[in-house]
Structure formats: structure tokens, C-alpha cells
Write an enzyme that holds these catalytic residues in place. Structure first.
Site, PDB file in Angstrom:
ATOM      1  N   GLY A  51      56.005  89.726  36.457  1.00  0.00           N
ATOM      2  CA  GLY A  51      54.630  89.806  36.001  1.00  0.00           C
ATOM      3  C   GLY A  51      54.374  89.433  34.556  1.00  0.00           C
ATOM      4  O   GLY A  51      53.272  89.666  34.050  1.00  0.00           O
ATOM      5  N   LYS A  52      55.348  88.855  33.867  1.00  0.00           N
ATOM      6  CA  LYS A  52      55.152  88.501  32.458  1.00  0.00           C
ATOM      7  C   LYS A  52      53.996  87.530  32.272  1.00  0.00           C
ATOM      8  O   LYS A  52      53.180  87.701  31.366  1.00  0.00           O
ATOM      9  CB  LYS A  52      56.434  87.878  31.880  1.00  0.00           C
ATOM     10  CG  LYS A  52      57.632  88.793  31.830  1.00  0.00           C
ATOM     11  CD  LYS A  52      58.849  88.116  31.225  1.00  0.00           C
ATOM     12  CE  LYS A  52      59.327  86.904  31.972  1.00  0.00           C
ATOM     13  NZ  LYS A  52      60.008  87.155  33.240  1.00  0.00           N
ATOM     14  N   THR A  53      53.913  86.520  33.114  1.00  0.00           N
ATOM     15  CA  THR A  53      52.869  85.506  32.962  1.00  0.00           C
ATOM     16  C   THR A  53      51.487  86.090  33.229  1.00  0.00           C
ATOM     17  O   THR A  53      50.552  85.849  32.458  1.00  0.00           O
ATOM     18  CB  THR A  53      53.148  84.314  33.902  1.00  0.00           C
ATOM     19  OG1 THR A  53      54.445  83.782  33.602  1.00  0.00           O
ATOM     20  CG2 THR A  53      52.102  83.226  33.746  1.00  0.00           C
ATOM     21  N   LYS A  79      54.131  79.480  24.528  1.00  0.00           N
ATOM     22  CA  LYS A  79      55.479  79.725  25.024  1.00  0.00           C
ATOM     23  C   LYS A  79      56.349  78.627  24.430  1.00  0.00           C
ATOM     24  O   LYS A  79      56.267  77.469  24.852  1.00  0.00           O
ATOM     25  CB  LYS A  79      55.519  79.693  26.551  1.00  0.00           C
ATOM     26  CG  LYS A  79      56.864  80.048  27.110  1.00  0.00           C
ATOM     27  CD  LYS A  79      56.804  80.233  28.612  1.00  0.00           C
ATOM     28  CE  LYS A  79      58.137  80.768  29.121  1.00  0.00           C
ATOM     29  NZ  LYS A  79      58.060  81.137  30.531  1.00  0.00           N
TER      30      LYS A  79
END
Length: 83
Positions: free
Chosen positions: A14-16, A32
């Protein structure tokens, strides 16, 4: 200027999506530095963040095809990351 770093130790956690929500909530820009693991069109997390947040994204310094850690992806892809 302030910076927030979103990090995690695994894929698909779930980082994005979290980064997109945070970017949108703060009215921020997303960056990024090294994108490892792009699709056939060369798209990666930045495009997803832009779509979900509605905010601008800055281009990655390195875009690597191989989906793994940046240092290993660079080695596999034959790219030297200049620190």
C-alpha cells in the site's frame, strides 16, 4: 520546504496508494527518485500517484524495468546509479 518519506519493506503493502492519499491531502508534489519495475509502457508508481491524487509528480531520476530493489534492478538493467 518539508519532505515526507513513505517507505516499506515489501511489495503490495500500500505504499503507492498511501503516498497518493498523502500527496492529495497535503496538496503536495510526489517524487520517487528511482522507479524499479515499470510496465510495458514505462509507467510506474508516479503515474498511479498522479491519477489517484490529482496532483503533479516530478520525473524519476532513474526508471528501471526490473521489478526488484533499486540497486539490484540497476545491476540487472545495466544502469549505473550516480549517487
Amino acid at each position: 520546504m518539508s519532505a515526507v518519506i513513505v517507505t516499506g519493506t515489501d511489495t503490495e503493502i500500500g505504499k503507492t496508494v498511501f503516498a497518493a492519499a498523502l500527496t492529495g491531502a497535503l496538496g503536495a508534489q510526489y517524487w520517487k527518485p528511482v522507479q524499479a519495475g515499470t510496465d510495458d509502457e514505462g509507467h510506474g508508481d508516479a503515474e498511479t500517484v498522479a491519477t489517484l491524487s490529482g496532483r503533479p509528480v516530478l520525473p524519476s531520476a532513474y526508471r528501471l524495468k526490473t521489478p526488484c530493489s533499486p540497486h539490484r534492478a540497476a545491476e540487472i538493467d545495466g544502469v549505473e546509479i550516480d549517487r
